[in-house]
Scaffold this active site. Structure first.
Site, PDB file in Angstrom:
ATOM      1  N   HIS A  25      -8.496   1.466   0.809  1.00  0.00           N
ATOM      2  CA  HIS A  25      -7.082   2.926   0.824  1.00  0.00           C
ATOM      3  C   HIS A  25      -7.654   3.722   2.160  1.00  0.00           C
ATOM      4  O   HIS A  25      -7.800   3.375   3.383  1.00  0.00           O
ATOM      5  CB  HIS A  25      -6.475   3.647  -0.361  1.00  0.00           C
ATOM      6  CG  HIS A  25      -5.813   4.027  -0.538  1.00  0.00           C
ATOM      7  ND1 HIS A  25      -4.472   3.838   0.110  1.00  0.00           N
ATOM      8  CD2 HIS A  25      -5.235   4.949  -1.391  1.00  0.00           C
ATOM      9  CE1 HIS A  25      -4.065   5.161   0.199  1.00  0.00           C
ATOM     10  NE2 HIS A  25      -3.568   5.718  -0.932  1.00  0.00           N
ATOM     11  N   HIS A  81      -1.738  -4.982   4.602  1.00  0.00           N
ATOM     12  CA  HIS A  81      -1.037  -4.012   4.298  1.00  0.00           C
ATOM     13  C   HIS A  81      -0.008  -3.988   2.632  1.00  0.00           C
ATOM     14  O   HIS A  81       0.211  -5.496   2.678  1.00  0.00           O
ATOM     15  CB  HIS A  81       0.089  -3.259   4.598  1.00  0.00           C
ATOM     16  CG  HIS A  81      -0.128  -1.472   4.372  1.00  0.00           C
ATOM     17  ND1 HIS A  81       1.700  -2.382   3.128  1.00  0.00           N
ATOM     18  CD2 HIS A  81      -0.185  -0.465   4.301  1.00  0.00           C
ATOM     19  CE1 HIS A  81       0.783  -0.349   3.007  1.00  0.00           C
ATOM     20  NE2 HIS A  81      -0.009   0.071   3.697  1.00  0.00           N
ATOM     21  N   ASP A 135      -4.809   2.051  10.030  1.00  0.00           N
ATOM     22  CA  ASP A 135      -6.254   2.714   9.960  1.00  0.00           C
ATOM     23  C   ASP A 135      -6.973   1.894  10.869  1.00  0.00           C
ATOM     24  O   ASP A 135      -8.173   1.834  11.560  1.00  0.00           O
ATOM     25  CB  ASP A 135      -7.168   2.613   8.823  1.00  0.00           C
ATOM     26  CG  ASP A 135      -6.431   3.373   7.447  1.00  0.00           C
ATOM     27  OD1 ASP A 135      -6.625   4.661   8.295  1.00  0.00           O
ATOM     28  OD2 ASP A 135      -6.575   3.018   6.762  1.00  0.00           O
TER      29      ASP A 135
HETATM   30  N1  ACO Z   1      -8.763  -9.488   5.770  1.00  0.00           N
HETATM   31  C1  ACO Z   1      -9.118 -10.657   5.743  1.00  0.00           C
HETATM   32  N2  ACO Z   1      -7.897 -11.255   4.575  1.00  0.00           N
HETATM   33  C2  ACO Z   1      -7.182 -10.517   4.370  1.00  0.00           C
HETATM   34  C3  ACO Z   1      -6.692  -9.364   4.197  1.00  0.00           C
HETATM   35  C4  ACO Z   1      -8.054  -8.721   5.740  1.00  0.00           C
HETATM   36  N3  ACO Z   1      -8.028  -7.165   5.618  1.00  0.00           N
HETATM   37  N4  ACO Z   1      -5.934  -8.507   3.605  1.00  0.00           N
HETATM   38  C5  ACO Z   1      -5.321  -9.341   2.956  1.00  0.00           C
HETATM   39  N5  ACO Z   1      -6.192 -10.293   3.278  1.00  0.00           N
HETATM   40  C6  ACO Z   1      -5.707 -11.681   2.716  1.00  0.00           C
HETATM   41  C7  ACO Z   1      -6.138 -11.790   0.825  1.00  0.00           C
HETATM   42  O1  ACO Z   1      -7.183 -12.418   1.386  1.00  0.00           O
HETATM   43  C8  ACO Z   1      -5.072 -12.905   0.690  1.00  0.00           C
HETATM   44  O2  ACO Z   1      -5.417 -13.870   1.265  1.00  0.00           O
HETATM   45  P1  ACO Z   1      -5.239 -15.537  -0.213  1.00  0.00           P
HETATM   46  O3  ACO Z   1      -3.495 -15.694   0.032  1.00  0.00           O
HETATM   47  O4  ACO Z   1      -5.727 -16.692   0.294  1.00  0.00           O
HETATM   48  O5  ACO Z   1      -6.060 -15.245  -1.444  1.00  0.00           O
HETATM   49  C9  ACO Z   1      -4.266 -12.179   1.531  1.00  0.00           C
HETATM   50  O6  ACO Z   1      -4.718 -12.141   2.607  1.00  0.00           O
HETATM   51  C10 ACO Z   1      -3.295 -11.541   0.731  1.00  0.00           C
HETATM   52  O7  ACO Z   1      -3.922 -10.613   0.821  1.00  0.00           O
HETATM   53  P2  ACO Z   1      -3.455  -9.628  -0.881  1.00  0.00           P
HETATM   54  O8  ACO Z   1      -4.762  -8.833  -1.004  1.00  0.00           O
HETATM   55  O9  ACO Z   1      -3.162  -9.855  -1.984  1.00  0.00           O
HETATM   56  O10 ACO Z   1      -3.130  -8.427  -0.381  1.00  0.00           O
HETATM   57  P3  ACO Z   1      -2.638  -6.447  -1.242  1.00  0.00           P
HETATM   58  O11 ACO Z   1      -1.175  -6.376  -0.824  1.00  0.00           O
HETATM   59  O12 ACO Z   1      -3.534  -7.095  -2.082  1.00  0.00           O
HETATM   60  O13 ACO Z   1      -3.626  -5.743  -0.210  1.00  0.00           O
HETATM   61  C11 ACO Z   1      -5.214  -4.921   1.300  1.00  0.00           C
HETATM   62  C12 ACO Z   1      -3.463  -5.334   0.666  1.00  0.00           C
HETATM   63  C13 ACO Z   1      -5.713  -3.951   0.168  1.00  0.00           C
HETATM   64  C14 ACO Z   1      -4.478  -3.572   2.281  1.00  0.00           C
HETATM   65  C15 ACO Z   1      -6.222  -5.416   2.037  1.00  0.00           C
HETATM   66  O14 ACO Z   1      -5.297  -5.556   3.177  1.00  0.00           O
HETATM   67  C16 ACO Z   1      -7.195  -5.156   2.726  1.00  0.00           C
HETATM   68  O15 ACO Z   1      -7.558  -5.548   1.832  1.00  0.00           O
HETATM   69  N6  ACO Z   1      -6.974  -4.558   3.692  1.00  0.00           N
HETATM   70  C17 ACO Z   1      -8.602  -4.477   4.315  1.00  0.00           C
HETATM   71  C18 ACO Z   1      -8.225  -2.687   3.979  1.00  0.00           C
HETATM   72  C19 ACO Z   1      -7.415  -1.684   4.633  1.00  0.00           C
HETATM   73  O16 ACO Z   1      -7.453  -2.320   5.920  1.00  0.00           O
HETATM   74  N7  ACO Z   1      -6.768  -0.895   3.903  1.00  0.00           N
HETATM   75  C20 ACO Z   1      -6.140   0.065   4.576  1.00  0.00           C
HETATM   76  C21 ACO Z   1      -4.541   0.096   3.874  1.00  0.00           C
HETATM   77  S1  ACO Z   1      -3.503   0.972   4.952  1.00  0.00           S
HETATM   78  C22 ACO Z   1      -3.429   2.242   3.666  1.00  0.00           C
HETATM   79  O17 ACO Z   1      -4.510   2.669   2.689  1.00  0.00           O
HETATM   80  C23 ACO Z   1      -3.634   3.837   4.753  1.00  0.00           C
END
Ligand code: ACO
Length: 428
Positions: A268, A307, A363
């Protein structure tokens, strides 16, 4: 067309008509679906709330498919260009932008509450020299609830208003104190003649022995715009924590401390810190393909990408990218920018990222700006928490006024043992 959903339970052959409102059904309407009279009734199962609306809200609108973000109906792009952060904070909390007099009064009241009790300063002094500023901030916000017995009067409008002034006013002071502590530098008191972001920069960077420090206006403005972009984002993890703890009728300081703790996590508010660490680890553009390979093999995440709600470019990331140019014109170009741009280019043209709709989030570039402005990485999530306070408070007030809300208490599907007894369980 009838606004109902017909559900046939094939276990019993019974059909149920469930009302549809706002494209949603009420989870409680599922409870009538039972196989027998003694059955508890059907629930919806939604780990991590992927498809569950927990409230009705008129504060922030997001269309993740189209990449739209609006506060109280105003597009984020217009607010970022034409409004100051404190105007936006007023908008979030009151529902409308302030007129000139209202704004002057609002600013006066917030500025009037920037000081913290000397005991809070002493509390912060007791932390270890290398304490993470988010840990210090969470503790200080929670501690403040003990300084004001009136914080408990959450259903008194005047008391709520006062706590809102206090929390928005004191955030930059607490944040700057946490930073100065980590640097072993004397704290600088707030200067109420300065604007919100300018005052914060001054408390952060004014050398103890100098009386004529002046924050760079380009950097103050850039920070103020970043505050606008981070002010609210509907029901994200930290806002849900604010509402969840607030739903127990805890005071707003305790609820805000919980929200700040939720923001601390690397998935987050901690992500901007992780982005810069990742870019530093990558070190040069030629290493980008190797990182992309590791991400695709699921060995790591590409921080600053993806996201929960945006399946398109995060509209805030676009604005942040623009601010970066203005900031780098003053501070010099952050050398990590080239790696970030290359990473974005490669990721956005790669089928893995395209198919999963993974785009840069707010971010991805904000950390680079903060770093260029001289902020150490540990303080990045704190820079997010300062403006998000106005969003948390707006959401908290809305929750308290919502007659449908009760103490927040999800259900579970129990997967443990059925009843068993100590006598029949061998113990070692
Ligand atoms: N890098 C690589 N793969 C990713 C990423 C990433 N940053 N984000 C999602 N994926 C992949 C997942 O592995 C998943 O793959 P799958 O379908 O093969 O299992 C798919 O994309 C869907 O992702 P989820 O994890 O289901 O997405 P979720 O909505 O649960 O997570 C989150 C969102 C937590 C923001 C995620 O994208 C992440 O961890 N990003 C990196 C951290 C980040 O930048 N956070 C800031 C968010 S913005 C904020 O808080 C202001």
């Amino acid at each position: 067309m009838t606004d109902t959903l017909s559900i046939k339970d094939n276990r019993t052959g019974k059909t149920y008509e469930i009302p549809i409102q706002d494209d949603s059904i009420r989870a409680m309407d599922l409870r009538q679906i039972k196989v027998s009279d003694s059955d508890f009734g059907m629930m919806s199962y939604d780990p991590a709330y992927l498809n569950t609306a927990s409230c009705r809200s008129s504060i922030t609108f997001i269309d993740g498919e189209k990449g739209i973000l609006r506060y109280r109906g105003y597009p984020i792009e217009e607010l970022a260009e034409k409004c100051e952060y404190l105007e936006v904070a007023y908008l979030l909390i009151h529902g409308e932008l302030p007129n000139k007099n209202q704004y002057e009064e609002w600013k006066h009241n917030i500025t009037y509450h920037t000081m913290v009790h000397e005991n809070v300063k002493k509390l912060l002094e007791e932390f270890r020299y290398d304490a993470h500023p988010m840990g210090m901030l969470i503790s200080a916000i929670a501690a403040l609830s003990t300084f004001y017995p009136d914080v408990k009067n959450i259903f008194d409008e005047n008391s709520r208003r006062l706590q809102i002034y206090r929390l928005i006013g004191k955030m930059p002071t607490l944040a700057a104190y946490a930073y100065r502590h980590s640097q072993g530098m004397a704290y600088v008191y707030p200067n109420n003649d300065l604007e919100y972001a300018e005052n914060f920069l001054t408390m952060m960077y004014k050398p103890p022995a100098s009386s004529n420090y002046k924050a760079n206006p380009v950097l103050s403005k850039a920070l103020d715009v970043l505050f606008v972009l981070h002010a609210d984002h509907e029901q994200n993890a930290s806002t849900s924590a604010m509402r969840g703890v607030g739903s127990t009728h805890a005071d707003p300081f305790s609820s805000a401390a919980a929200a700040t703790a939720a923001l601390y996590g690397p998935l987050h508010g901690g992500a901007n810190e992780e982005v810069v660490r990742m870019l530093e680890e990558i070190g040069s553009k030629d290493k980008v393909p190797e990182i992309i390979r590791q991400v695709k093999e699921k060995k790591r995440l590409l921080m600053g990408f993806g996201h929960r709600v945006y399946r398109n470019y995060d509209p805030r990331a676009r604005i942040v990218k623009k601010i970066a140019d203005e900031v780098f014109a003053v501070t010099g170009r952050n050398k990590l920018l080239d790696i970030a741009l290359e990473l974005e280019k490669v990721a956005l043209s790669d089928e893995y990222f395209i198919s999963k709709h993974l785009y840069p989030n707010v971010d991805f570039y904000s950390g680079l700006i903060y770093q260029a402005m001289g902020f150490p990485m540990d303080i990045f999530p704190v820079l997010f928490a300062i403006p998000r306070m106005s969003g948390w408070l707006a959401q908290w007030q809305e929750m308290l006024a919502d007659s449908e809300q009760k103490i927040s208490r999800p259900r579970q599907i129990y997967t443990g043992y059925p009843e068993r007894h100590l006598d029949s369980t061998p113990r070692q």
